[in-house]
Design a protein around this motif. Structure first.
Motif, PDB file in Angstrom:
ATOM      1  N   GLN A   1      -6.178  11.560  -8.976  1.00  0.00           N
ATOM      2  CA  GLN A   1      -7.421  10.979  -8.477  1.00  0.00           C
ATOM      3  C   GLN A   1      -7.991  11.801  -7.333  1.00  0.00           C
ATOM      4  O   GLN A   1      -9.185  12.094  -7.290  1.00  0.00           O
ATOM      5  N   ALA A   2      -7.114  12.143  -6.381  1.00  0.00           N
ATOM      6  CA  ALA A   2      -7.568  12.864  -5.190  1.00  0.00           C
ATOM      7  C   ALA A   2      -6.379  13.579  -4.566  1.00  0.00           C
ATOM      8  O   ALA A   2      -5.219  13.227  -4.823  1.00  0.00           O
TER       9      ALA A   2
ATOM     10  N   ILE B   1      -0.885  13.211  -3.013  1.00  0.00           N
ATOM     11  CA  ILE B   1      -1.584  13.198  -4.293  1.00  0.00           C
ATOM     12  C   ILE B   1      -1.780  11.749  -4.732  1.00  0.00           C
ATOM     13  O   ILE B   1      -0.812  11.024  -4.962  1.00  0.00           O
ATOM     14  N   ALA B   2      -3.034  11.329  -4.824  1.00  0.00           N
ATOM     15  CA  ALA B   2      -3.341   9.994  -5.349  1.00  0.00           C
ATOM     16  C   ALA B   2      -3.403  10.084  -6.874  1.00  0.00           C
ATOM     17  O   ALA B   2      -4.095  10.932  -7.424  1.00  0.00           O
TER      18      ALA B   2
ATOM     19  N   SER C   1      -2.358   2.487  -9.369  1.00  0.00           N
ATOM     20  CA  SER C   1      -2.313   3.774  -8.676  1.00  0.00           C
ATOM     21  C   SER C   1      -1.056   3.893  -7.824  1.00  0.00           C
ATOM     22  O   SER C   1      -0.425   2.890  -7.467  1.00  0.00           O
ATOM     23  N   LEU C   2      -0.703   5.117  -7.519  1.00  0.00           N
ATOM     24  CA  LEU C   2       0.406   5.408  -6.623  1.00  0.00           C
ATOM     25  C   LEU C   2       0.153   6.751  -5.960  1.00  0.00           C
ATOM     26  O   LEU C   2      -0.821   7.441  -6.292  1.00  0.00           O
ATOM     27  N   GLN C   3       1.022   7.114  -5.031  1.00  0.00           N
ATOM     28  CA  GLN C   3       0.870   8.376  -4.318  1.00  0.00           C
ATOM     29  C   GLN C   3       2.162   9.184  -4.395  1.00  0.00           C
ATOM     30  O   GLN C   3       3.267   8.620  -4.427  1.00  0.00           O
TER      31      GLN C   3
ATOM     32  N   LEU D   1       5.106   2.215   1.504  1.00  0.00           N
ATOM     33  CA  LEU D   1       5.665   2.561   0.199  1.00  0.00           C
ATOM     34  C   LEU D   1       4.669   2.289  -0.926  1.00  0.00           C
ATOM     35  O   LEU D   1       3.777   1.448  -0.800  1.00  0.00           O
ATOM     36  N   ASN D   2       4.838   3.011  -2.028  1.00  0.00           N
ATOM     37  CA  ASN D   2       4.120   2.672  -3.252  1.00  0.00           C
ATOM     38  C   ASN D   2       4.605   1.318  -3.752  1.00  0.00           C
ATOM     39  O   ASN D   2       5.767   0.948  -3.550  1.00  0.00           O
ATOM     40  N   ALA D   3       3.733   0.595  -4.434  1.00  0.00           N
ATOM     41  CA  ALA D   3       4.123  -0.702  -4.980  1.00  0.00           C
ATOM     42  C   ALA D   3       3.495  -0.891  -6.358  1.00  0.00           C
ATOM     43  O   ALA D   3       2.291  -0.739  -6.524  1.00  0.00           O
ATOM     44  N   LEU D   4       4.327  -1.194  -7.343  1.00  0.00           N
ATOM     45  CA  LEU D   4       3.872  -1.542  -8.679  1.00  0.00           C
ATOM     46  C   LEU D   4       4.439  -2.918  -9.014  1.00  0.00           C
ATOM     47  O   LEU D   4       5.634  -3.169  -8.834  1.00  0.00           O
ATOM     48  N   THR D   5       3.593  -3.806  -9.486  1.00  0.00           N
ATOM     49  CA  THR D   5       4.007  -5.174  -9.782  1.00  0.00           C
ATOM     50  C   THR D   5       4.018  -5.411 -11.286  1.00  0.00           C
ATOM     51  O   THR D   5       3.108  -4.974 -11.996  1.00  0.00           O
TER      52      THR D   5
END
Length: 254
Positions: free
Chosen positions: A126-127, A137-138, A146-148, A189-193
């Motif tokens: 993404q960016a 890095i997005a 999304s995550l980084q 932190l990154n978070a995915l649910t």
């Protein structure tokens, strides 16, 4: 090259997986399809997870505990992949006949990527944001999550990353920290649910926790049985998986 073409090449190099897809189409059952393809039930689930994670759209729709140990069917994307595989097989046969010698094939084999990371997800840049000597890095996953990832500037240049670049996101299962979504997240932190799909107990180590993400991808985490019980995390529970940006590895097609 499209994601579907890359996936067709991936399963062509691993014939058991295309056999599994063929048997899922014919059998409608993960258990029966795995047996017919010469795979264990667990290996079949692992293969389906990896293929769904690498695709922009899930290739296999499944249900836990259905008739025959888990119902399954190919999605339209999965059906297109099988058709593309048949075309690639014909092209591959022509290329193999044209190969100069076995040494050429060995070189090609070394270029094919295999990784020990349990989680392999498709994504897109993404960016890119400078962060000291590194880049943040997005990354957008299919479906909009999304995550980084934090990598060095040299790595960004080596991978030739820019906005829109498709890539593979690698995360080891042991790097995921699980918690209930109603608990305060760690903002660093990154978070995915997602939802816990299965918990597989291991006799000599932590449990393997499969997490279904809303976009059809699957995460695999490791957690102790006591930790899961203490948080009330069971199959069917919503769960948050968190991990550091520095624990995200990236790969691109050569």
């Amino acid at each position: 090259m499209s994601t579907l073409s890359l996936l067709a090449q991936h399963v062509t190099r691993r014939p058991q997986r295309i056999a599994l897809l063929e048997q899922i189409a014919a059998q409608g059952s993960i258990t029966r399809a795995a047996k017919a393809a010469g795979m264990s039930y667990k290996a079949a689930w692992d293969a389906i997870d990896e293929l769904n994670n690498l695709a922009d759209q899930p290739l296999v729709a499944r249900s836990v505990g259905g008739k025959g140990g888990g119902g399954a069917r190919l999605t339209p994307a999965g059906e297109r992949l099988l058709q593309l595989h048949q075309r690639l097989q014909a092209i591959q046969a022509d290329l193999l006949q044209a190969a100069a010698d076995d040494a050429d094939l060995q070189v090609l084999g070394r270029l094919m990527l295999r990784t020990s990371a349990r989680n392999q997800l498709s994504g897109r840049v993404q960016a890119i944001q400078p962060q000291g000597g590194n880049h943040l890095i997005a990354i957008e996953l299919p479906g909009g999550a999304s995550l980084q990832a934090q990598i060095t500037r040299n790595s960004t240049a080596h991978l030739q990353l820019q906005a829109g670049t498709p890539l593979m996101v690698l995360i080891k299962a042991g790097w995921l920290q699980l918690s209930r979504p109603d608990q305060p997240p760690d903002p660093g932190l990154n978070a995915l649910t997602g939802t816990i799909e299965q918990i597989l107990a291991e006799s000599d180590g932590p449990c393997e926790v499969r997490i279904a993400l809303p976009n059809g991808q699957t995460l695999c985490a490791q957690a102790g049985a006591e930790q899961l019980a203490g948080q009330g995390l069971v199959a069917g529970s919503p769960v948050r998986a968190q991990f550091a940006a520095s624990h995200v590895l990236l790969g691109t097609q050569v």
